[in-house]
Enzyme design. Structure first.
Site, PDB file in Angstrom:
ATOM      1  N   SER A 132      26.030  19.721  36.364  1.00  0.00           N
ATOM      2  CA  SER A 132      26.848  18.576  36.775  1.00  0.00           C
ATOM      3  C   SER A 132      28.289  18.708  36.282  1.00  0.00           C
ATOM      4  O   SER A 132      29.198  18.146  36.883  1.00  0.00           O
ATOM      5  CB  SER A 132      26.233  17.266  36.269  1.00  0.00           C
ATOM      6  OG  SER A 132      26.058  17.296  34.869  1.00  0.00           O
ATOM      7  N   HIS A 185      30.957  15.045  31.427  1.00  0.00           N
ATOM      8  CA  HIS A 185      31.433  14.931  32.810  1.00  0.00           C
ATOM      9  C   HIS A 185      32.950  14.774  32.862  1.00  0.00           C
ATOM     10  O   HIS A 185      33.614  15.334  33.743  1.00  0.00           O
ATOM     11  CB  HIS A 185      30.759  13.747  33.497  1.00  0.00           C
ATOM     12  CG  HIS A 185      29.306  13.982  33.771  1.00  0.00           C
ATOM     13  ND1 HIS A 185      28.446  12.973  34.140  1.00  0.00           N
ATOM     14  CD2 HIS A 185      28.561  15.119  33.739  1.00  0.00           C
ATOM     15  CE1 HIS A 185      27.230  13.480  34.312  1.00  0.00           C
ATOM     16  NE2 HIS A 185      27.282  14.779  34.078  1.00  0.00           N
TER      17      HIS A 185
END
Length: 261
Positions: A132, A185
Site C-alpha cells: 500500500s 501511507h
C-alpha cells in the site's frame, strides 16, 4: 432488482497476459513471499519494517517490507490496487526505470522516513508491511498529473484541489480500516508528490546509460513484455511527443503500430 456485475474470465486472463515485465515480476514476488510465509512463518518478521530492528545488518527491511503482507486478504487487496497503477507507470517510464526505482529508492525513501519518524518523533516501534505504500506513492503521482488538466473537483459548493485526493483517501482508510499505518501511507504519499514534482527524478539513471544497457544486453529482443526506453507512452518524464503535420507523414496501407504494451 439490479444485476450483479459479470466477471469475464477471458478479459481477466487477457489483462494479466498484457502486464509488462517488471509489473508482473513484482506481483509474482509478492504472491510468492506470502505463500512462503505459510511453511516459514519467521520470514514475515524478517522482511517487515520494524524501526528498532533496522540497522547496518538489516537494511534489507527497507526494500522488502512493501513485498511482504500480513495475510491473504491484505495481499490480494494490495495487488488489485497496485497492478493498474504499476502497469501504467512502467508503460510510461520503461521496465529498467521501474525496476530500479521499485527495488531501490521507492522502498528506501518512504521506509527510511517512516523509521526516523517512528523512532525520533513518535517514540514508537510500530511494524509495517505491505504494497500500500507503493499504491499511495503512485496515486500521488497520478493525482499531480490529473491536477494539470483538472485542478479542482466539486463537492457541493466546495472546490477541492485534485492533488489532495489521495491525501483524503489516506485519512478515510485510516478511519475505516483497522490496523493500517497512517504514518506509513503518508510517507508513501510524500515520495509520490516529490516524484511528480520532479525533485527526486535525479535518482533515475541517465537515459544514455539505459539505452546502452538495453542495446548491449538486447533486452527488448530477449525479454517478453519488456518496455524499452524508446517504447514508453509519453516519453522519459511524461513529455508528449512533438506533433507532426499530417501532410508530412507518408501514407501506408498497413495499419499503424501501437506504442507501449
Amino acid at each position: 432488482m439490479p444485476s450483479l456485475p459479470q466477471i469475464n474470465p477471458l478479459r481477466i486472463r487477457s489483462y494479466v497476459f498484457r502486464l509488462p515485465l517488471c509489473t508482473r515480476l513484482l506481483l509474482v514476488i509478492i504472491v510468492a513471499l506470502w505463500a512462503a510465509t505459510i511453511p516459514v512463518d519467521w520470514l514475515r518478521e524478517w522482511a517487515s519494517l520494524i524501526p528498532d530492528k533496522v540497522g547496518l545488518t538489516s537494511m534489507h527491511r527497507l526494500n522488502t517490507f512493501p513485498l511482504m503482507h500480513l495475510n491473504f486478504l491484505h495481499m490480494i487487496f494490495n495487488i488489485f490496487a497496485l497492478a493498474p497503477l504499476l502497469e501504467r507507470f512502467e508503460a510510461e517510464f520503461g521496465t529498467l526505470v521501474t525496476l530500479a526505482l521499485f527495488t531501490g529508492p521507492f522502498g528506501l525513501l518512504p521506509g527510511g522516513i517512516y523509521v526516523l519518524l517512528e523512532k525520533y518523533v513518535l517514540r514508537s516501534n510500530t511494524t509495517v508491511m505491505g504494497a500500500s505504500v507503493w499504491v499511495f506513492l503512485l496515486l500521488a503521482s497520478e493525482a499531480m498529473k490529473t491536477q494539470k488538466a483538472n485542478p479542482n473537483f466539486s463537492i457541493g459548493p466546495y472546490k477541492i484541489p485534485t492533488w489532495t485526493t489521495p491525501l483524503i483517501l489516506v485519512f478515510i482508510i485510516s478511519f475505516l480500516v483497522p490496523n493500517v499505518s497512517l504514518v506509513g501511507h503518508l510517507c508513501g504519499l510524500g515520495i509520490g508528490y516529490l516524484w511528480a514534482l520532479g525533485y527526486i527524478k535525479f535518482l533515475v539513471p541517465h537515459e544514455k546509460i539505459l539505452r546502452w544497457v538495453e542495446g548491449k544486453l538486447n533486452l527488448l529482443g530477449r525479454l517478453p513484455h519488456y518496455v524499452s526506453v524508446d517504447q514508453k507512452t509519453y516519453g522519459r518524464y511524461g513529455v508528449l511527443p512533438t506533433a507532426v503535420p499530417l501532410s508530412n507523414v507518408s501514407r501506408s496501407p498497413e495499419p499503424g503500430q501501437r506504442l507501449g504494451p
